[in-house]
Design a protein around this motif. Structure first.
Motif, PDB file in Angstrom:
ATOM      1  N   PRO A  50       0.837  -1.201   0.000  1.00 34.11           N
ATOM      2  CA  PRO A  50       0.000   0.000   0.000  1.00 34.11           C
ATOM      3  C   PRO A  50       0.872   1.251   0.000  1.00 34.11           C
ATOM      4  O   PRO A  50       1.958   1.270   0.589  1.00 34.11           O
ATOM      5  N   LYS A  51       0.392   2.294  -0.663  1.00 33.32           N
ATOM      6  CA  LYS A  51       1.185   3.511  -0.816  1.00 33.32           C
ATOM      7  C   LYS A  51       0.811   4.548   0.227  1.00 33.32           C
ATOM      8  O   LYS A  51      -0.364   4.818   0.463  1.00 33.32           O
ATOM      9  N   LEU A  52       1.847   5.119   0.833  1.00 35.82           N
ATOM     10  CA  LEU A  52       1.674   6.160   1.839  1.00 35.82           C
ATOM     11  C   LEU A  52       2.423   7.397   1.370  1.00 35.82           C
ATOM     12  O   LEU A  52       3.629   7.350   1.135  1.00 35.82           O
ATOM     13  N   LEU A  53       1.719   8.501   1.226  1.00 38.23           N
ATOM     14  CA  LEU A  53       2.352   9.763   0.840  1.00 38.23           C
ATOM     15  C   LEU A  53       2.644  10.569   2.108  1.00 38.23           C
ATOM     16  O   LEU A  53       1.735  10.884   2.881  1.00 38.23           O
ATOM     17  N   VAL A  54       3.920  10.903   2.324  1.00 35.83           N
ATOM     18  CA  VAL A  54       4.353  11.714   3.463  1.00 35.83           C
ATOM     19  C   VAL A  54       4.682  13.113   2.958  1.00 35.83           C
ATOM     20  O   VAL A  54       5.630  13.297   2.189  1.00 35.83           O
ATOM     21  N   VAL A  55       3.881  14.095   3.371  1.00 38.25           N
ATOM     22  CA  VAL A  55       4.104  15.484   2.975  1.00 38.25           C
ATOM     23  C   VAL A  55       4.776  16.180   4.159  1.00 38.25           C
ATOM     24  O   VAL A  55       4.126  16.541   5.145  1.00 38.25           O
ATOM     25  N   GLU A  56       6.093  16.359   4.054  1.00 39.75           N
ATOM     26  CA  GLU A  56       6.913  16.843   5.175  1.00 39.75           C
ATOM     27  C   GLU A  56       8.160  17.520   4.598  1.00 39.75           C
ATOM     28  O   GLU A  56       8.814  16.991   3.717  1.00 39.75           O
ATOM     29  N   ASP A  57       8.499  18.733   5.106  1.00 35.22           N
ATOM     30  CA  ASP A  57       9.643  19.461   4.560  1.00 35.22           C
ATOM     31  C   ASP A  57      10.927  19.276   5.377  1.00 35.22           C
ATOM     32  O   ASP A  57      11.997  19.709   4.954  1.00 35.22           O
ATOM     33  N   ASP A  58      10.846  18.634   6.538  1.00 34.54           N
ATOM     34  CA  ASP A  58      12.035  18.410   7.374  1.00 34.54           C
ATOM     35  C   ASP A  58      12.761  17.154   6.883  1.00 34.54           C
ATOM     36  O   ASP A  58      12.237  16.041   7.003  1.00 34.54           O
ATOM     37  N   PRO A  59      14.001  17.290   6.330  1.00 33.52           N
ATOM     38  CA  PRO A  59      14.724  16.133   5.785  1.00 33.52           C
ATOM     39  C   PRO A  59      14.940  15.019   6.813  1.00 33.52           C
ATOM     40  O   PRO A  59      14.844  13.838   6.488  1.00 33.52           O
ATOM     41  N   LEU A  84      13.069  14.276   9.455  1.00 36.33           N
ATOM     42  CA  LEU A  84      11.802  13.592   9.700  1.00 36.33           C
ATOM     43  C   LEU A  84      11.367  12.794   8.471  1.00 36.33           C
ATOM     44  O   LEU A  84      10.749  11.730   8.597  1.00 36.33           O
ATOM     45  N   GLN A  85      11.698  13.309   7.290  1.00 39.20           N
ATOM     46  CA  GLN A  85      11.418  12.549   6.059  1.00 39.20           C
ATOM     47  C   GLN A  85      12.075  11.177   6.122  1.00 39.20           C
ATOM     48  O   GLN A  85      11.444  10.150   5.861  1.00 39.20           O
ATOM     49  N   ARG A  86      13.371  11.155   6.477  1.00 34.28           N
ATOM     50  CA  ARG A  86      14.100   9.885   6.534  1.00 34.28           C
ATOM     51  C   ARG A  86      13.525   8.968   7.613  1.00 34.28           C
ATOM     52  O   ARG A  86      13.373   7.764   7.419  1.00 34.28           O
ATOM     53  N   GLN A  87      13.206   9.561   8.762  1.00 39.23           N
ATOM     54  CA  GLN A  87      12.674   8.763   9.872  1.00 39.23           C
ATOM     55  C   GLN A  87      11.355   8.089   9.478  1.00 39.23           C
ATOM     56  O   GLN A  87      11.148   6.900   9.729  1.00 39.23           O
ATOM     57  N   LEU A  88      10.475   8.870   8.849  1.00 36.94           N
ATOM     58  CA  LEU A  88       9.175   8.318   8.452  1.00 36.94           C
ATOM     59  C   LEU A  88       9.317   7.298   7.327  1.00 36.94           C
ATOM     60  O   LEU A  88       8.612   6.286   7.301  1.00 36.94           O
ATOM     61  N   LYS A  89      10.240   7.563   6.401  1.00 36.40           N
ATOM     62  CA  LYS A  89      10.414   6.658   5.264  1.00 36.40           C
ATOM     63  C   LYS A  89      10.835   5.270   5.725  1.00 36.40           C
ATOM     64  O   LYS A  89      10.366   4.244   5.210  1.00 36.40           O
ATOM     65  N   TRP A  90      11.721   5.211   6.709  1.00 32.79           N
ATOM     66  CA  TRP A  90      12.230   3.910   7.161  1.00 32.79           C
ATOM     67  C   TRP A  90      11.404   3.293   8.278  1.00 32.79           C
ATOM     68  O   TRP A  90      11.697   2.190   8.733  1.00 32.79           O
ATOM     69  N   SER A  91      10.355   3.989   8.708  1.00 34.49           N
ATOM     70  CA  SER A  91       9.510   3.463   9.784  1.00 34.49           C
ATOM     71  C   SER A  91       8.369   2.592   9.253  1.00 34.49           C
ATOM     72  O   SER A  91       7.700   1.902  10.021  1.00 34.49           O
ATOM     73  N   TYR A  92       8.140   2.643   7.942  1.00 36.42           N
ATOM     74  CA  TYR A  92       7.008   1.918   7.363  1.00 36.42           C
ATOM     75  C   TYR A  92       7.508   0.946   6.307  1.00 36.42           C
ATOM     76  O   TYR A  92       7.381   1.175   5.103  1.00 36.42           O
ATOM     77  N   ASP A  93       8.073  -0.184   6.755  1.00 33.29           N
ATOM     78  CA  ASP A  93       8.614  -1.147   5.804  1.00 33.29           C
ATOM     79  C   ASP A  93       7.527  -2.002   5.163  1.00 33.29           C
ATOM     80  O   ASP A  93       7.779  -2.762   4.239  1.00 33.29           O
ATOM     81  N   ASP A  94       6.265  -1.892   5.665  1.00 32.07           N
ATOM     82  CA  ASP A  94       5.172  -2.638   5.055  1.00 32.07           C
ATOM     83  C   ASP A  94       4.337  -1.753   4.132  1.00 32.07           C
ATOM     84  O   ASP A  94       3.242  -2.119   3.725  1.00 32.07           O
ATOM     85  N   GLN A  95       4.867  -0.577   3.790  1.00 30.03           N
ATOM     86  CA  GLN A  95       4.192   0.322   2.862  1.00 30.03           C
ATOM     87  C   GLN A  95       5.229   0.927   1.907  1.00 30.03           C
ATOM     88  O   GLN A  95       6.412   1.022   2.238  1.00 30.03           O
ATOM     89  N   GLU A  96       4.766   1.333   0.752  1.00 34.52           N
ATOM     90  CA  GLU A  96       5.622   2.079  -0.172  1.00 34.52           C
ATOM     91  C   GLU A  96       5.474   3.561   0.159  1.00 34.52           C
ATOM     92  O   GLU A  96       4.416   4.155  -0.050  1.00 34.52           O
ATOM     93  N   VAL A  97       6.526   4.154   0.701  1.00 34.88           N
ATOM     94  CA  VAL A  97       6.466   5.536   1.167  1.00 34.88           C
ATOM     95  C   VAL A  97       6.957   6.484   0.086  1.00 34.88           C
ATOM     96  O   VAL A  97       8.045   6.325  -0.459  1.00 34.88           O
ATOM     97  N   ILE A  98       6.117   7.472  -0.243  1.00 31.11           N
ATOM     98  CA  ILE A  98       6.482   8.516  -1.210  1.00 31.11           C
ATOM     99  C   ILE A  98       6.614   9.824  -0.432  1.00 31.11           C
ATOM    100  O   ILE A  98       5.738  10.179   0.374  1.00 31.11           O
TER     101      ILE A  98
END
Length: 457
Positions: free
Chosen positions: A9-18, A20-34
């Motif tokens: 499943p795809k999760l879109l993360v709208v966040e400007d803090d680099p 926090l972007q990295r933290q959120l991207k690697w926190s959801y290994d069961d989703q495709e994070v954009i």
């Protein structure tokens, strides 16, 4: 042959803090994070990837210290894709921002600094609600142009489709058919479908409920009577058997026919002639018999309440009809069908069901089967105040359970529905079921144990 990679499943993360972007991207290994850092990037990602869930930081450039750009992005997302579940976050005036975001259509709200576990729970809930709403839309589309088997039966369940196909196969054969099933499972609809699919379709379809007619009148209803045959017989009357000449006679609740009348019915089935009450001449009748009962005729035969020889005459082909609870997904499909029908009849408009209603329909035990569902839908359409029917509108929630109408309950209902459908599609094969659900076999066993689901084989 190698298995195709599983689509996440795809999760879109709208966040400007680099960071926090990295933290959120690697926190959801069961989703495709954009990841998107601006409104324009978010809208482009929305058009390209169609995510069901979006997490949105309200503090976006060019207003990173405020919320104006974040709210503009929220409005743009919901205008472009209203079904998207948007979870907003901000450290700026959190309470006021939360109220405003929810009023604009956001799914949920969380505070900064981010608690990954808490956010993960909200994201999972959002996916489950999105899946339930997608199912709701699919049901509405299905009901709008529902394909019916036998021209009358609304179903998507393999168990019921198998029954309908069996009825279609025997329709052209000159045999008596017995339909066995609980009250409200659609026995008369199947009988009509059988008649319409047979070579007798142009002849009459005559139905009689043997349990609804007093014993002393049932013989006259079936065989007719001559004038003066008994007190009140002021004119000759043809019986149901005679009226069905060239067509089909449906004997509903045949187990309620009294023993003396069973003898006369057996004679008709053997000789294909009748005598009206008070008459002396035999009348040949060409009619096909289809009967139904919810009673256990085997037990009645042992108790000498039903003739064994009559049973074998009536039951040349036996069709067993599953209850609504045994037809995965049909409660929601039929619910949408009845919602569309009754809304049109009553001049009302509905957008469908709430997620808790879909979950409740999947979970309910349906003792009254399709007839119970039809009655609940009719009452709800008349009485409901909102434009979506809820579990409470359908009266599918006990008073003590009303407080449990949470997203957790909706999620559990969705899990149960998915497991039952996968089991039906795989004919009970646990390995195939686990693959269809995207879980391991041990996880599937645990879920089935938790939800009290038994295998169908």
């Amino acid at each position: 042959m190698s298995d195709k990679p599983k689509l996440l499943p795809k999760l879109l993360v709208v966040e400007d803090d680099p960071g926090l972007q990295r933290q959120l991207k690697w926190s959801y290994d069961d989703q495709e994070v954009i990841i998107a850092g601006t409104r324009d990037a978010a809208m482009e990602a929305l058009r390209t990837h169609h995510p069901a869930v979006v997490t949105l930081d309200l503090g976006l450039p060019p207003d990173p210290d405020g919320v104006s750009e974040g709210f503009a992005t929220l409005e743009a997302i919901l205008q472009a894709r209203p079904a998207t579940k948007v979870i907003v976050a901000s450290g700026h005036g959190a309470r006021e921002s939360a109220r405003r975001a929810i009023a604009l259509g956001a799914f949920d709200f969380y505070h900064k600094p981010v608690d990954i576990d808490e956010l993960g729970l909200i994201v999972r809930r959002a996916y489950h609600v999105a899946e339930l709403e997608a199912e709701n839309r699919r049901l509405a589309d299905s009901a709008a142009g529902t394909d019916k088997v036998l021209g009358t039966i609304v179903t998507g369940a393999p168990e019921m489709i198998k029954v309908a196909r069996m009825v279609e196969r025997v329709a052209s054969a000159n045999v008596s058919v017995m339909l066995l099933g609980a009250s409200g499972t659609g026995k008369e609809l199947l009988a009509r479908g059988l008649h319409n699919a047979s070579t007798r379709a142009k002849g009459p379809f005559v139905a009689i409920n043997c349990a609804a007619i007093p014993e002393n009148l049932l013989e006259s209803e079936l065989f007719g009577h001559e004038r003066g045959a008994f007190t009140g017989a002021v004119k000759m009357q043809e019986g149901k058997i005679e009226l069905a000449e060239g067509g089909t006679l449906f004997l509903d609740e045949v187990g309620d026919i009294p023993l003396p009348l069973q003898v006369k019915l057996l004679r008709f089935l053997q000789e294909r002639v009748i005598e009206r009450i008070g008459g002396r001449k035999t009348i040949p009748v060409d009619v096909r018999i289809v009967c139904a009962t919810h009673q256990n005729l085997d037990e009645m035969i042992v108790q000498q309440r039903f003739r064994e020889d009559l049973f074998y005459r009536l039951a040349e082909i036996v069709v067993r009809i599953p209850g609504l609870k045994e037809r995965p997904g049909d409660a929601a499909l039929l619910g949408q069908y009845f919602l569309t029908k009754f809304a049109r009849e009553n001049g009302r408009e509905f957008k469908g069901f709430t997620p808790d209603a879909i979950a409740a329909m999947a979970d309910w035990h349906w003792p009254g089967n399709v007839r119970e569902l039809e009655n609940r839908m009719k009452r709800a359409v008349i009485m409901a105040e909102g434009n979506r029917l809820s579990a409470i509108d359908l009266d599918l929630v006990a008073k003590s359970d009303e407080a449990a109408l949470t997203l957790k309950a909706a999620r559990e209902g969705a899990d149960r529905m998915a497991i039952r459908r996968a089991l039906a599609r795989s004919d009970g094969n646990m390995s195939t079921t686990a693959k269809l659900l995207g879980v391991s076999r041990p996880t599937l066993y645990d879920m089935m144990k938790t939800y009290g689901i038994e295998n169908i084989d």
